[in-house]
Structure formats: C-alpha cells, structure tokens
Design a protein around this motif. Structure first.
Motif, PDB file in Angstrom:
ATOM      1  N   ALA A  67      -2.149  -7.754 -38.928  1.00 52.87           N
ATOM      2  CA  ALA A  67      -2.546  -8.598 -37.809  1.00 52.87           C
ATOM      3  C   ALA A  67      -3.374  -7.805 -36.796  1.00 52.87           C
ATOM      4  O   ALA A  67      -4.324  -8.344 -36.205  1.00 52.87           O
ATOM      5  CB  ALA A  67      -1.316  -9.185 -37.131  1.00 52.87           C
ATOM      6  N   ALA A  68      -3.024  -6.534 -36.601  1.00 52.02           N
ATOM      7  CA  ALA A  68      -3.777  -5.693 -35.665  1.00 52.02           C
ATOM      8  C   ALA A  68      -5.220  -5.513 -36.115  1.00 52.02           C
ATOM      9  O   ALA A  68      -6.113  -5.261 -35.298  1.00 52.02           O
ATOM     10  CB  ALA A  68      -3.101  -4.333 -35.515  1.00 52.02           C
ATOM     11  N   GLU A  69      -5.460  -5.672 -37.428  1.00 53.75           N
ATOM     12  CA  GLU A  69      -6.812  -5.574 -37.966  1.00 53.75           C
ATOM     13  C   GLU A  69      -7.492  -6.935 -38.061  1.00 53.75           C
ATOM     14  O   GLU A  69      -8.544  -7.069 -38.684  1.00 53.75           O
ATOM     15  CB  GLU A  69      -6.779  -4.901 -39.334  1.00 53.75           C
ATOM     16  CG  GLU A  69      -6.390  -3.432 -39.296  1.00 53.75           C
ATOM     17  CD  GLU A  69      -7.452  -2.558 -38.632  1.00 53.75           C
ATOM     18  OE1 GLU A  69      -8.607  -3.023 -38.484  1.00 53.75           O
ATOM     19  OE2 GLU A  69      -7.127  -1.428 -38.256  1.00 53.75           O
ATOM     20  N   GLY A  70      -6.863  -7.963 -37.455  1.00 53.66           N
ATOM     21  CA  GLY A  70      -7.527  -9.249 -37.335  1.00 53.66           C
ATOM     22  C   GLY A  70      -7.100 -10.329 -38.305  1.00 53.66           C
ATOM     23  O   GLY A  70      -7.577 -11.462 -38.221  1.00 53.66           O
ATOM     24  N   ALA A  71      -6.212 -10.012 -39.253  1.00 50.06           N
ATOM     25  CA  ALA A  71      -5.798 -11.021 -40.234  1.00 50.06           C
ATOM     26  C   ALA A  71      -4.883 -12.061 -39.596  1.00 50.06           C
ATOM     27  O   ALA A  71      -4.072 -11.744 -38.711  1.00 50.06           O
ATOM     28  CB  ALA A  71      -5.083 -10.365 -41.407  1.00 50.06           C
ATOM     29  N   LEU A  72      -5.009 -13.310 -40.057  1.00 52.95           N
ATOM     30  CA  LEU A  72      -4.021 -14.339 -39.771  1.00 52.95           C
ATOM     31  C   LEU A  72      -2.903 -14.145 -40.788  1.00 52.95           C
ATOM     32  O   LEU A  72      -3.113 -14.318 -41.993  1.00 52.95           O
ATOM     33  CB  LEU A  72      -4.623 -15.729 -39.912  1.00 52.95           C
ATOM     34  CG  LEU A  72      -3.629 -16.905 -39.944  1.00 52.95           C
ATOM     35  CD1 LEU A  72      -2.793 -16.945 -38.683  1.00 52.95           C
ATOM     36  CD2 LEU A  72      -4.370 -18.218 -40.148  1.00 52.95           C
ATOM     37  N   VAL A  73      -1.728 -13.743 -40.321  1.00 54.52           N
ATOM     38  CA  VAL A  73      -0.649 -13.320 -41.210  1.00 54.52           C
ATOM     39  C   VAL A  73       0.421 -14.397 -41.315  1.00 54.52           C
ATOM     40  O   VAL A  73       0.929 -14.889 -40.300  1.00 54.52           O
ATOM     41  CB  VAL A  73      -0.017 -12.008 -40.713  1.00 54.52           C
ATOM     42  CG1 VAL A  73       1.117 -11.575 -41.648  1.00 54.52           C
ATOM     43  CG2 VAL A  73      -1.061 -10.897 -40.634  1.00 54.52           C
ATOM     44  N   THR A  74       0.775 -14.742 -42.543  1.00 55.95           N
ATOM     45  CA  THR A  74       1.925 -15.589 -42.821  1.00 55.95           C
ATOM     46  C   THR A  74       3.037 -14.705 -43.348  1.00 55.95           C
ATOM     47  O   THR A  74       2.855 -14.011 -44.352  1.00 55.95           O
ATOM     48  CB  THR A  74       1.590 -16.666 -43.861  1.00 55.95           C
ATOM     49  OG1 THR A  74       0.530 -17.489 -43.367  1.00 55.95           O
ATOM     50  CG2 THR A  74       2.807 -17.533 -44.163  1.00 55.95           C
ATOM     51  N   VAL A  75       4.176 -14.704 -42.649  1.00 55.87           N
ATOM     52  CA  VAL A  75       5.322 -13.924 -43.119  1.00 55.87           C
ATOM     53  C   VAL A  75       6.324 -14.875 -43.753  1.00 55.87           C
ATOM     54  O   VAL A  75       6.623 -15.939 -43.204  1.00 55.87           O
ATOM     55  CB  VAL A  75       5.973 -13.104 -41.990  1.00 55.87           C
ATOM     56  CG1 VAL A  75       5.086 -11.942 -41.595  1.00 55.87           C
ATOM     57  CG2 VAL A  75       6.285 -13.958 -40.765  1.00 55.87           C
ATOM     58  N   ALA A  76       6.821 -14.495 -44.916  1.00 59.05           N
ATOM     59  CA  ALA A  76       7.755 -15.326 -45.657  1.00 59.05           C
ATOM     60  C   ALA A  76       9.034 -14.551 -45.922  1.00 59.05           C
ATOM     61  O   ALA A  76       9.011 -13.325 -46.097  1.00 59.05           O
ATOM     62  CB  ALA A  76       7.133 -15.782 -46.978  1.00 59.05           C
ATOM     63  N   GLY A  77      10.133 -15.252 -45.957  1.00 57.05           N
ATOM     64  CA  GLY A  77      11.425 -14.637 -46.238  1.00 57.05           C
ATOM     65  C   GLY A  77      12.512 -15.685 -46.132  1.00 57.05           C
ATOM     66  O   GLY A  77      12.243 -16.868 -45.908  1.00 57.05           O
ATOM     67  N   ARG A  78      13.754 -15.247 -46.241  1.00 61.17           N
ATOM     68  CA  ARG A  78      14.862 -16.195 -46.284  1.00 61.17           C
ATOM     69  C   ARG A  78      15.533 -16.422 -44.930  1.00 61.17           C
ATOM     70  O   ARG A  78      16.331 -17.346 -44.794  1.00 61.17           O
ATOM     71  CB  ARG A  78      15.908 -15.714 -47.300  1.00 61.17           C
ATOM     72  CG  ARG A  78      15.422 -15.767 -48.736  1.00 61.17           C
ATOM     73  CD  ARG A  78      16.486 -15.332 -49.711  1.00 61.17           C
ATOM     74  NE  ARG A  78      16.863 -13.945 -49.509  1.00 61.17           N
ATOM     75  CZ  ARG A  78      17.845 -13.349 -50.163  1.00 61.17           C
ATOM     76  NH1 ARG A  78      18.564 -14.026 -51.049  1.00 61.17           N
ATOM     77  NH2 ARG A  78      18.124 -12.076 -49.937  1.00 61.17           N
ATOM     78  N   THR A  79      15.215 -15.578 -43.928  1.00 59.69           N
ATOM     79  CA  THR A  79      15.917 -15.649 -42.652  1.00 59.69           C
ATOM     80  C   THR A  79      14.952 -16.002 -41.534  1.00 59.69           C
ATOM     81  O   THR A  79      14.119 -15.174 -41.141  1.00 59.69           O
ATOM     82  CB  THR A  79      16.615 -14.313 -42.340  1.00 59.69           C
ATOM     83  OG1 THR A  79      17.440 -13.941 -43.459  1.00 59.69           O
ATOM     84  CG2 THR A  79      17.477 -14.432 -41.091  1.00 59.69           C
ATOM     85  N   ALA A  80      15.068 -17.199 -41.017  1.00 55.17           N
ATOM     86  CA  ALA A  80      14.114 -17.683 -40.016  1.00 55.17           C
ATOM     87  C   ALA A  80      14.109 -16.809 -38.767  1.00 55.17           C
ATOM     88  O   ALA A  80      13.044 -16.550 -38.185  1.00 55.17           O
ATOM     89  CB  ALA A  80      14.447 -19.123 -39.642  1.00 55.17           C
ATOM     90  N   GLU A  81      15.269 -16.332 -38.338  1.00 55.67           N
ATOM     91  CA  GLU A  81      15.347 -15.598 -37.080  1.00 55.67           C
ATOM     92  C   GLU A  81      14.526 -14.315 -37.128  1.00 55.67           C
ATOM     93  O   GLU A  81      13.804 -13.990 -36.168  1.00 55.67           O
ATOM     94  CB  GLU A  81      16.811 -15.273 -36.744  1.00 55.67           C
ATOM     95  CG  GLU A  81      17.640 -16.476 -36.336  1.00 55.67           C
ATOM     96  CD  GLU A  81      18.021 -17.368 -37.508  1.00 55.67           C
ATOM     97  OE1 GLU A  81      17.884 -16.930 -38.676  1.00 55.67           O
ATOM     98  OE2 GLU A  81      18.436 -18.520 -37.249  1.00 55.67           O
ATOM     99  N   THR A  82      14.619 -13.569 -38.217  1.00 54.90           N
ATOM    100  CA  THR A  82      13.869 -12.314 -38.297  1.00 54.90           C
ATOM    101  C   THR A  82      12.377 -12.578 -38.466  1.00 54.90           C
ATOM    102  O   THR A  82      11.546 -11.839 -37.934  1.00 54.90           O
ATOM    103  CB  THR A  82      14.384 -11.439 -39.453  1.00 54.90           C
ATOM    104  OG1 THR A  82      14.262 -12.156 -40.699  1.00 54.90           O
ATOM    105  CG2 THR A  82      15.831 -11.044 -39.234  1.00 54.90           C
ATOM    106  N   LEU A  83      12.038 -13.644 -39.174  1.00 52.86           N
ATOM    107  CA  LEU A  83      10.626 -14.004 -39.329  1.00 52.86           C
ATOM    108  C   LEU A  83      10.030 -14.409 -37.983  1.00 52.86           C
ATOM    109  O   LEU A  83       8.905 -14.024 -37.652  1.00 52.86           O
ATOM    110  CB  LEU A  83      10.478 -15.140 -40.337  1.00 52.86           C
ATOM    111  CG  LEU A  83      10.908 -14.842 -41.771  1.00 52.86           C
ATOM    112  CD1 LEU A  83      10.891 -16.128 -42.596  1.00 52.86           C
ATOM    113  CD2 LEU A  83      10.021 -13.792 -42.416  1.00 52.86           C
TER     114      LEU A  83
END
Length: 250
Positions: free
Chosen positions: A28-44
């Motif tokens: 993200a710091a390099e400008g990407a639109l980042v989608t983070v995926a995982g099983r725990t909503a709170e940490t995401l």
C-alpha cells in the motif's frame, strides 16, 4: 513521491497479522489498492485501519482459503474496482507445532495440507484466471526455509512448504508465456509475538542459529515481497528466495 504500484491492485491472503500485515502495508505504501483476506474480521480491519492511517487504500474480505468459493470471492473482491489483479501474495498458512514424525498428529498434518497446499493452489487457480486474461501479473507464495532443508520435528510442515515451492516452479513455467511471474519467498524465523514470549536463553539460541546473529523482522520479509512483485524483478520467475539471515546456508 514516486509509488511503483500506483494504480495497481493487490491481494494478500493471511493479511491480518505478521508477514501478511507487513506486506500489505508495504504494498500500500507503494501505491497499490490492497485487499486483505483471512478468517478473522477484527485483525483484517486493523490492517486496513493501519494502511488508511498511513495514507494508503485498502479493503478486507473474510475468506477461508481452503474453501474454493470463498477464495473466488476474495479474488473477485480484489479485482472489483479496477477490473484487474496485478499482485497476489499467498501468505495464509499454518505451521503447527514441534512433533516427532513417529508421534505426528494426523489432524495437524491434514490442516497443514488444507491450508499450505490446497489453499495456495486454489488461490493461484483463481488469481490466474484474471492475470492470464490481462496478460500480466506477479504472484508471490510464502513458503519457508523449512521447504528447503530438513527441520527435525516439523516434517509435515516442511513437506507442505516444499510442495508450495514445487507448485511455484511448475506454475511459473506454465504461465510465463502469458506475461505472469510466480515466485516464492522462504523466510527463516521471524520475530512474532510467539517468539517475543520466549525466555532470554531460548531467544539467544534462536538468534545464534542464524549466521547474521538474529531472526528477521516481518518488514524485511515484506521488502522481498515488494521486490518480487515489482518491475525491478521483471526477469525473475520460478525462484524460491531464502530471506533467512543465512539459516539455510550451512
């Protein structure tokens, strides 16, 4: 500031903590639109908050990478805004615990295979649907130094991480004609809350096992992910890159 991923879309599985979070922040710091995926909503959500607080753009999607429909949902979410997927880090996985092979839990092994092998395979399968159509993309799979050398007490984990390297190499050759690069990063030990909880003698022993005299920071692994995802690595594909302070050298 020149951002090398400006306008690009990136997906990070296992993006709620550790290497996944550090890599999501770095992309993200390099400008990407980042989608983070995982099983725990709170940490995401916390990863997204940290990215946005730093001026970046991110979203999250709750997904279990062992479920193909959920993997497809996560990939499609990453593609939604700009209609393409430029970068994918397949980081979600499971390392289990120390157990000698003769006592190894079959349930633990099955979970490792489901996450580290099936999950990475399914992630690449659906990422490549988009990358092949667009004729470009970079995939990084998070393997381990355990996939390169023998690690007593972690035979199941080592087997699945070696499998990730095999999938990486085979897929890299398969998709190279489509302008897609596929590589793996193989960290040594990384400073995590679990490591921080060890006593001083245990920590000293772990540090000493690395020729550089310490274990890695998650941000150092993220730097390798950024490089392999970038045009600076445009002629690099099919490698398993150790980022381990020399741990796998002896």
């Amino acid at each position: 500031m020149n951002q090398q991923f400006a306008g690009a879309s990136a997906l990070v599985t296992g993006g709620g903590s550790g290497i996944g979070r550090a890599s999501a922040l770095a992309l993200a710091a390099e400008g990407a639109l980042v989608t983070v995926a995982g099983r725990t909503a709170e940490t995401l959500k916390e990863t997204v908050r940290l990215i946005e607080a730093s001026g970046g753009s991110a979203r999250y999607v709750v997904a279990d990478i062992t479920d193909e429909a959920q993997v497809e949902k996560a990939v499609d979410a990453a593609v939604a805004d700009i209609g393409r997927l430029d970068i994918a880090l397949n980081n979600a996985g499971y390392d289990g615990e120390y157990q000698l092979t003769r006592n190894y839990s079959t349930d633990m092994l099955d979970r490792m295979i489901a996450l580290n092998v099936r999950g990475v395979f399914l992630s690449m399968k659906h990422e490549l649907r988009h990358m092949t159509a667009q004729g470009a993309g970079a995939i990084v799979n998070m393997s381990s130094g355990a996939g390169l050398i023998g690690v007593p007490g972690f035979s199941g984990y080592a087997a699945t991480k070696a499998a990730e390297i095999g999938m990486t190499k085979s897929t890299a050759v398969e998709v190279a004609p489509h302008g897609i690069r596929v590589n793996a990063v193989c960290p040594g030990l990384v400073d995590t809350p679990m490591i921080a909880a060890l006593d001083a003698d245990q920590r000293t022993s772990l540090d000493a096992a690395h020729p550089l005299g310490r274990i890695a920071r998650a941000e150092e692994i993220a730097d390798a992910v950024v490089w392999l995802s970038s045009d600076k690595a445009s002629f690099v594909t099919g490698i398993a890159l150790p980022v381990d302070g020399g741990y796998t050298v002896p």
